[in-house]
Design an enzyme around this catalytic site. Structure first.
Site, PDB file in Angstrom:
ATOM      1  N   GLU A  14       0.844  -1.193   0.000  1.00 29.01           N
ATOM      2  CA  GLU A  14       0.000   0.000   0.000  1.00 29.01           C
ATOM      3  C   GLU A  14       0.881   1.246   0.000  1.00 29.01           C
ATOM      4  O   GLU A  14       1.764   1.381   0.853  1.00 29.01           O
ATOM      5  CB  GLU A  14      -0.894   0.037   1.237  1.00 29.01           C
ATOM      6  CG  GLU A  14      -1.943  -1.053   1.305  1.00 29.01           C
ATOM      7  CD  GLU A  14      -2.862  -0.873   2.506  1.00 29.01           C
ATOM      8  OE1 GLU A  14      -4.043  -1.223   2.382  1.00 29.01           O
ATOM      9  OE2 GLU A  14      -2.403  -0.389   3.565  1.00 29.01           O
ATOM     10  N   CYS A  15       0.642   2.149  -0.912  1.00 29.14           N
ATOM     11  CA  CYS A  15       1.319   3.438  -0.974  1.00 29.14           C
ATOM     12  C   CYS A  15       2.839   3.257  -0.901  1.00 29.14           C
ATOM     13  O   CYS A  15       3.450   2.814  -1.863  1.00 29.14           O
ATOM     14  CB  CYS A  15       0.788   4.367   0.117  1.00 29.14           C
ATOM     15  SG  CYS A  15       1.122   6.115  -0.226  1.00 29.14           S
TER      16      CYS A  15
END
Length: 436
Positions: A326-327
């Site tokens: 994520e990210c």
């Protein structure tokens, strides 16, 4: 399940001092022998770690835009055994999105209404006196249904300043729960995404003790306790784990995981196996899934690129089992990350993503996604909600898109995430499944 009485600390805008008030209040109440349950309204994934340090109890986000009712109920149940609930708002009290064609959807005010928590408004009275009462009165009257406990006046310059500000509040019929003198040392260190992480604070415990002493000296804690109100009875469920044995990256480069997600995984019997890419620790070889959360890989890109045990273990796992990022974790799974000085660092290469901090671009907001391919825990077609916040620029994102992604209003955004083989990644931080 009946919940403890609670209240919500908010403000007219960001930067008024509500986080330091929140931390001091949590610790002061805990020092009085109360079991205090902290919550954070909205998608902020940094503040809950500070709340946990202050209350010595896990903190959770409540997000009325991203979370279905069942999830909010499950999160509310985490307050079981608490004597009092203290929640912190995000941005200004009524700031939200306009998905329903109205202001305030997903706002701190909506959280307070849904949970039945009276609002304590922290007002920065610097540069004004009686005029602060007009601000407070406007916030109280803007939604007459919102329970309003009173105000804490922050950054008061003198006894005369306090007397004038109190006079205005008295005339407006607003309860003053505390008055905090101006002090330049009552700030938390920040970086481009806001506060630094709790684990990075040079002396967080000492800072929290100072906030608590300051609050105790200048706020009526008995009035605060008396203002708290119990909300409705709630029930619900937390998220289910995407695998049984989950290798989770956890260190200064990878730390942004929503507490309700990890608690749901653990409560369902999943085993969380932490590992540190910065310490060149590979994920457990018997893990079913490797999960790299967001964080600040751009600050440690050189070390990550040089840590061969971590990289080789990650690549070995991805040959046959799922990996998700994520990210910041998504960036670390990509081909390369270019830091703010323009230096290119080789990342894991499990995806073709190339990102740059030399060319900064601000990405902020809620995200709604419909998966075009499966990702760990969710099948194709699943509708997810999350939040994106970073400053990186995408130079290359050549792999198959993982999802159709839109903002809070459904307008398409280009950050679709990626899938290649067993590896997936998204720029948004997952909060909930929309249909859960």
């Amino acid at each position: 399940m009946a919940t403890a009485p609670g209240l919500l600390i908010s403000a007219p805008s960001s930067g008024t001092g509500k986080t330091t008030v929140m931390l001091g209040l949590l610790r002061a109440l805990a020092e009085d022998g109360l079991t205090v349950q902290p919550f954070k309204s909205g998608p902020d994934y940094i503040d809950p770690a500070f709340h946990r340090a202050a209350a010595r109890r896990p903190a959770f986000n409540i997000d009325t835009w991203a979370m279905p009712k069942s999830l909010i109920g499950g999160i509310s149940e985490q307050s079981q055994g608490a004597d009092i609930i203290v929640a912190e708002g995000s941005m200004g009290l009524y700031d939200g999105v306009a998905t329903r064609g109205e202001t305030g959807f997903g706002s701190s005010a909506e959280t307070a209404l849904k949970m039945g928590w009276p609002v304590v408004l922290v007002i920065d009275v610097g540069g004004q006196a009686q005029s602060a009462a007009a601000t407070a009165l406007g916030f109280k009257a803007y939604n007459p249904n919102l329970p309003f406990a009173g105000v804490i006046l922050n950054r008061c310059a003198s006894a005369r300043h306090e007397r004038l500000a109190r006079l205005g509040m008295d005339q407006a019929g607003i309860s003053v729960l505390g008055v905090l003198p101006r002090r330049g040392d009552l700030t938390l260190p920040e970086r481009h995404l806001g506060l630094i992480q709790a684990v990075e604070h040079p002396d967080l415990e000492q800072a929290i003790q100072g906030y608590a002493a300051f609050l105790r000296a200048h706020v009526d804690l008995n009035a605060i306790k008396a203002a708290a109100r119990a909300g409705p009875t709630t029930t619900g469920a937390l998220p289910k784990p995407p695998a049984q044995r989950i290798a989770l990256a956890q260190d200064a480069a990878f730390s942004f995981t929503y507490p309700h997600i990890l608690t749901g995984w653990r409560n369902a019997g999943a085993e969380i196996l932490p590992f540190s890419p910065l310490a060149d620790t590979p994920p457990a070889t018997d893990a079913d899934l490797v999960w790299l959360p967001g964080g600040y890989p751009e600050l440690h890109a050189g070390r990550l690129a040089a840590n061969t045990a971590y990289l080789n273990g990650l690549r070995r796992h991805a040959r046959s089992k799922p990996v998700h990022g994520e990210c910041g974790g998504y960036m670390a799974l990509g081909e390369a990350l270019i830091d703010k000085e323009g230096t290119r660092h080789q990342m894991a290469g499990l995806l073709g993503l190339v990102t740059s901090y030399e060319k900064r671009k601000f990405h902020l907001g809620y995200r709604q996604a419909t998966l075009q391919a499966p990702m760990p825990g969710f099948g194709q077609g699943a509708r997810l909600r999350g939040h994106e916040f970073h400053y990186s620029t995408i130079l290359e994102e050549p792999d198959a898109p993982l999802a159709l992604v839109g903002d809070a209003d459904g307008n398409p955004v280009p950050e679709t995430g990626s899938i290649r083989g067993h590896t997936t990644g998204t720029f948004f931080h997952l909060i909930a499944e929309a249909s859960a």
